[in-house]
Scaffold this motif. Sequence first.
Motif, mmCIF file in Angstrom:
data_model
loop_
_atom_site.group_PDB
_atom_site.id
_atom_site.type_symbol
_atom_site.label_atom_id
_atom_site.label_comp_id
_atom_site.label_asym_id
_atom_site.label_seq_id
_atom_site.Cartn_x
_atom_site.Cartn_y
_atom_site.Cartn_z
ATOM 1 N N ILE A 118 0.156 -4.502 1.696
ATOM 2 C CA ILE A 118 1.064 -4.089 2.835
ATOM 3 C C ILE A 118 0.602 -2.389 3.086
ATOM 4 C CG2 ILE A 118 3.392 -3.609 3.776
ATOM 5 C CD1 ILE A 118 4.244 -5.717 1.515
ATOM 6 N N GLU A 119 0.531 -2.123 4.395
ATOM 7 C CA GLU A 119 0.271 -0.880 4.730
ATOM 8 C C GLU A 119 1.385 0.026 4.053
ATOM 9 O OE1 GLU A 119 -0.391 -0.717 8.930
ATOM 10 O OE2 GLU A 119 -2.340 -1.141 8.829
ATOM 11 N N PRO A 120 1.262 1.313 3.647
ATOM 12 C CA PRO A 120 2.281 2.421 3.427
ATOM 13 C C PRO A 120 2.795 2.879 4.735
ATOM 14 C CG PRO A 120 0.113 3.099 2.865
ATOM 15 C CD PRO A 120 -0.207 1.784 3.486
ATOM 16 N N ARG A 121 3.994 3.230 4.376
ATOM 17 C CA ARG A 121 4.728 4.077 5.507
ATOM 18 C C ARG A 121 3.949 5.408 5.949
ATOM 19 N NH1 ARG A 121 9.066 4.302 1.718
ATOM 20 N NH2 ARG A 121 9.896 2.634 2.791
ATOM 21 N N ALA A 122 3.202 5.882 4.735
ATOM 22 C CA ALA A 122 2.295 7.036 5.180
ATOM 23 C C ALA A 122 1.209 7.170 4.182
ATOM 24 C CB ALA A 122 3.310 8.341 5.082
ATOM 25 N N ALA A 123 0.454 7.866 4.650
ATOM 26 C CA ALA A 123 -1.046 7.908 3.786
ATOM 27 C C ALA A 123 -0.712 8.873 2.685
ATOM 28 C CB ALA A 123 -2.176 8.214 4.543
ATOM 29 N N GLY A 124 -1.546 8.981 1.717
ATOM 30 C CA GLY A 124 -1.553 9.937 0.766
ATOM 31 C C GLY A 124 -0.476 9.478 -0.455
ATOM 32 N N GLY A 125 -0.113 10.622 -1.137
ATOM 33 C CA GLY A 125 0.786 10.486 -2.258
ATOM 34 C C GLY A 125 -0.017 10.163 -3.522
ATOM 35 N N ASP A 126 0.890 10.597 -4.852
ATOM 36 C CA ASP A 126 0.370 10.244 -6.102
ATOM 37 C C ASP A 126 0.306 8.550 -6.337
ATOM 38 O OD1 ASP A 126 0.252 12.951 -6.538
ATOM 39 O OD2 ASP A 126 1.930 13.029 -7.611
ATOM 40 N N PRO A 127 -0.719 8.190 -6.823
ATOM 41 C CA PRO A 127 -1.045 6.793 -7.086
ATOM 42 C C PRO A 127 -0.176 6.351 -8.162
ATOM 43 C CG PRO A 127 -2.914 7.960 -7.675
ATOM 44 C CD PRO A 127 -2.197 8.874 -7.127
ATOM 45 N N ARG A 128 0.493 5.329 -8.226
ATOM 46 C CA ARG A 128 1.485 4.631 -9.356
ATOM 47 C C ARG A 128 1.224 3.184 -9.402
ATOM 48 N NH1 ARG A 128 5.826 2.143 -7.590
ATOM 49 N NH2 ARG A 128 7.280 3.048 -9.593
ATOM 50 N N TRP A 129 1.820 2.773 -10.686
ATOM 51 C CA TRP A 129 1.891 1.471 -11.131
ATOM 52 C C TRP A 129 3.395 0.988 -11.801
ATOM 53 C CZ3 TRP A 129 2.312 -1.191 -15.997
ATOM 54 C CH2 TRP A 129 2.030 -2.412 -15.948
ATOM 55 N N ASP A 130 3.569 -0.015 -11.514
ATOM 56 C CA ASP A 130 4.833 -0.337 -12.388
ATOM 57 C C ASP A 130 4.830 -2.001 -12.432
ATOM 58 O OD1 ASP A 130 7.464 -0.424 -13.764
ATOM 59 O OD2 ASP A 130 8.361 0.393 -12.181
ATOM 60 N N ALA A 131 5.679 -2.547 -13.178
ATOM 61 C CA ALA A 131 5.840 -4.179 -13.223
ATOM 62 C C ALA A 131 7.157 -4.301 -13.852
ATOM 63 C CB ALA A 131 4.953 -4.550 -14.185
ATOM 64 N N LYS A 132 7.650 -5.697 -13.620
ATOM 65 C CA LYS A 132 8.961 -5.885 -14.033
ATOM 66 C C LYS A 132 9.240 -7.596 -14.311
ATOM 67 C CE LYS A 132 13.914 -5.517 -12.962
ATOM 68 N NZ LYS A 132 14.862 -4.881 -11.975
ATOM 69 N N ALA A 133 9.639 -7.933 -15.114
ATOM 70 C CA ALA A 133 9.886 -9.200 -15.718
ATOM 71 C C ALA A 133 11.247 -9.603 -14.401
ATOM 72 C CB ALA A 133 10.333 -9.551 -16.946
ATOM 73 N N PHE A 134 11.132 -10.758 -13.960
ATOM 74 C CA PHE A 134 12.129 -11.192 -13.149
ATOM 75 C C PHE A 134 12.501 -12.810 -13.622
ATOM 76 C CE2 PHE A 134 10.661 -7.927 -10.336
ATOM 77 C CZ PHE A 134 11.761 -7.570 -9.863
ATOM 78 N N PRO A 135 13.551 -12.971 -14.606
ATOM 79 C CA PRO A 135 13.808 -14.234 -15.035
ATOM 80 C C PRO A 135 14.071 -15.098 -13.934
ATOM 81 C CG PRO A 135 14.814 -12.616 -16.500
ATOM 82 C CD PRO A 135 14.237 -11.999 -15.153
ATOM 83 N N LYS A 136 13.400 -16.242 -13.935
ATOM 84 C CA LYS A 136 13.733 -17.276 -12.735
ATOM 85 C C LYS A 136 14.977 -17.784 -12.484
ATOM 86 C CE LYS A 136 8.772 -18.982 -12.171
ATOM 87 N NZ LYS A 136 8.122 -20.151 -12.271
ATOM 88 N N GLY A 137 15.932 -17.762 -13.850
ATOM 89 C CA GLY A 137 17.360 -18.308 -13.801
ATOM 90 C C GLY A 137 18.089 -17.214 -12.980
ATOM 91 N N GLU A 138 17.813 -16.072 -12.956
ATOM 92 C CA GLU A 138 18.665 -15.019 -12.148
ATOM 93 C C GLU A 138 18.411 -15.150 -10.438
ATOM 94 O OE1 GLU A 138 17.891 -11.132 -13.651
ATOM 95 O OE2 GLU A 138 18.570 -11.803 -15.633
ATOM 96 N N ARG A 139 17.356 -15.962 -10.175
ATOM 97 C CA ARG A 139 16.917 -16.027 -8.843
ATOM 98 C C ARG A 139 17.317 -17.624 -8.510
ATOM 99 N NH1 ARG A 139 11.962 -14.053 -10.362
ATOM 100 N NH2 ARG A 139 10.267 -15.699 -9.711
#
Length: 238
Positions: A118-139
């Motif tokens: 997805i295109e960011p709302r603005a160019a630049g910024g420090d790169p970053r990474w993250d991840a998260k578990a989303f238990p299917k039971g919760e959705r």
Amino acid sequence: MIEKRTFDELAHVNHDWLQARHHFSFGRYWDPARMGFGPIRVWNDDEINAQTGFPMHPHENMEIITYVREGAITHRDSLGNEGRTEAGDVQVMSAGTGVTHSEYNLEDEQTRLFQIWIEPRAAGGDPRWDAKAFPKGERAGQLEILASGFDEDINSGALMIRADARLYGAALKAGTKVQHKIANGAHVYLVASAGSLRINGEEIAARDALAIRDVSALDIEALDDAELVFVEAFELNN
């Protein structure tokens, strides 16, 4: 406007270790009629063989979301991040000013995932990474916001992206119905990750997609046990 795109009509590129289906133009696949959908630039349906993957390569100025359907993917990047994301869970990367990363299937089975840019709302910024578990039971039986560029969603547990967009997911038992009101001006791109669904009268099977624009709401019904994900995204000038 609701346009159905079946899995069979997606562009298929065979890399031996990777079977890639492209919803939009990407790499070897070029179709000027499918350059993206609003700010959604890439939606790849990837099948990665065991003990193989994408070696280190660069990105910049893009929000990249990985939704793992089956198996797991292991991420490493030039920032020193490393993490393993399992089926049903999500990782996000803001490429910002530039980052290199690898994505490997270190499992003994094939990994299947959706890769969404997805295109960011603005160019630049420090790169970053993250991840998260989303238990299917919760959705189960409801929509859950998995990633978002809006503070109220991030404060409620969604992964952060730097885009005017939200990634939703749901796991629905057969016969379950849910409705989602679409925000004004949004582009919605929806893919069934498993099972079959009826959405606003359109029936889709696993890995089929709907491109949706100028529709006020989604009426979603699971025809059998099903899972779905969709991006609701806004043009940068909205």
